[in-house]
Design a protein around this motif. Structure first.
Motif, PDB file in Angstrom:
ATOM      1  N   PRO A  75      -2.313   0.932  -8.372  1.00 29.04           N
ATOM      2  CA  PRO A  75      -1.651   1.180  -7.088  1.00 29.04           C
ATOM      3  C   PRO A  75      -0.952  -0.060  -6.542  1.00 29.04           C
ATOM      4  N   THR A  77       1.219  -1.068  -2.584  1.00 31.42           N
ATOM      5  CA  THR A  77       1.569  -0.532  -1.268  1.00 31.42           C
ATOM      6  C   THR A  77       2.627  -1.391  -0.583  1.00 31.42           C
ATOM      7  N   THR A  78       3.641  -0.729  -0.077  1.00 31.29           N
ATOM      8  CA  THR A  78       4.646  -1.344   0.787  1.00 31.29           C
ATOM      9  C   THR A  78       4.362  -0.903   2.214  1.00 31.29           C
ATOM     10  N   GLU A 154      -7.032   3.542  -1.149  1.00 29.11           N
ATOM     11  CA  GLU A 154      -5.951   3.171  -0.231  1.00 29.11           C
ATOM     12  C   GLU A 154      -5.894   4.073   1.004  1.00 29.11           C
ATOM     13  N   THR A 182       1.614   8.515   1.090  1.00 34.09           N
ATOM     14  CA  THR A 182       2.300   7.909   2.228  1.00 34.09           C
ATOM     15  C   THR A 182       1.535   8.244   3.497  1.00 34.09           C
ATOM     16  N   ASN A 194       2.762   3.211   5.697  1.00 32.75           N
ATOM     17  CA  ASN A 194       1.972   2.632   4.620  1.00 32.75           C
ATOM     18  C   ASN A 194       2.273   3.452   3.368  1.00 32.75           C
ATOM     19  N   THR A 196       2.177   3.985  -0.593  1.00 35.69           N
ATOM     20  CA  THR A 196       1.489   3.609  -1.824  1.00 35.69           C
ATOM     21  C   THR A 196       2.020   4.406  -3.005  1.00 35.69           C
ATOM     22  N   LEU A 212       7.851  -0.991  -5.435  1.00 35.01           N
ATOM     23  CA  LEU A 212       7.524  -1.410  -4.078  1.00 35.01           C
ATOM     24  C   LEU A 212       8.786  -1.846  -3.338  1.00 35.01           C
ATOM     25  N   TYR A 215      10.703   1.397  -2.500  1.00 41.69           N
ATOM     26  CA  TYR A 215      10.161   2.001  -1.281  1.00 41.69           C
ATOM     27  C   TYR A 215      10.750   1.336  -0.037  1.00 41.69           C
TER      28      TYR A 215
END
Length: 231
Positions: A75, A77-78, A154, A182, A194, A196, A212, A215
């Motif tokens: 995973p 995340t942005t 997450e 999301t 958030n 992912t 990322l 996104y």
């Protein structure tokens, strides 16, 4: 005697254009205009025909990566912070766009080629995954195949991020090649997104890194478009 690194070369716009913006701003405007022209002229099928070999190779990469990963995903995340718009306003725009405004969805990123709902409730996306052009589907909402989302590390507290969407990413043959989670929560002056993505664990690190970034670009532009549509 040590050699010195010369200072970087810089170019500054001193005068000429009367409108605001940097040279980078101007270049981005013209790049987007040119890209929109090619998308419009080619159309969806023309783009698919043009990218057929790229898509075949990209899907082979994803399929082989998924098989080599044996169900494992990595995973990333942005996180985006937005001011001046609520998550409800943004998600209402998103729902309408994903229901049929393909032009708005495509415009959010230069490497969006197809974003179209399917008759079976899935959603077809043709875009880059890292350097690979791939055609995959999003779906599985509310089915047993989405059980992973309830146990995802997450997952954020419902009280802070009440708006959640999760999906499997799968090829036409059903091979699951990724996941998305999301989560959106309002703040005092806007909302936090958030975002992912999960890629097969055997993928090179740059595949995740570039998604990322992907996104960040697409959601920033969707948020700005939703804001403009509200006005």
């Amino acid at each position: 005697m040590t050699s010195q690194t010369p200072p970087p070369v810089t170019v500054t716009l001193v005068s000429g254009p009367t409108g605001s913006g940097s040279i980078d701003d101007h270049e981005l405007f013209y790049a987007r205009r040119a890209l929109d022209r090619f998308r419009s002229r080619l159309g969806r099928q023309g783009l698919l025909d043009l990218l057929a070999t790229d898509i075949e190779n990209g899907n082979t990469f994803l399929r082989e990566s998924a098989l080599a990963s044996n169900g494992g995903f990595t995973p990333g995340t942005t996180v985006l912070a937005t001011r001046g718009l609520t998550s409800g306003e943004f998600l209402a725009w998103m729902e309408k766009a994903f229901a049929g405004d393909e032009d708005a969805l495509l415009a959010a990123h230069p490497e969006h080629y197809v974003m179209a709902p399917g008759a079976d409730g899935s959603f077809n996306v043709v875009e880059n995954i890292g350097p690979h052009v791939c055609s995959f589907f999003m779906g599985g909402w509310g089915t047993d195949s989405m059980a992973w989302a309830a146990d995802a590390d997450e997952l954020l507290p419902e009280s802070e991020f009440p708006h959640k969407m999760s999906s499997n990413l799968f090829l036409a043959d059903g091979t699951i090649v990724g996941r998305a989670l999301t989560q959106f929560g309002d703040t005092a002056d806007g909302f936090t997104a958030n975002l992912t993505v999960y890629v097969p664990s055997s993928c090179p690190a740059d595949v995740l890194e570039h998604h990322l970034r992907h996104y960040a670009v697409e959601f920033r532009n969707w948020i700005l478009t939703a804001t403009a549509a509200r006005a």
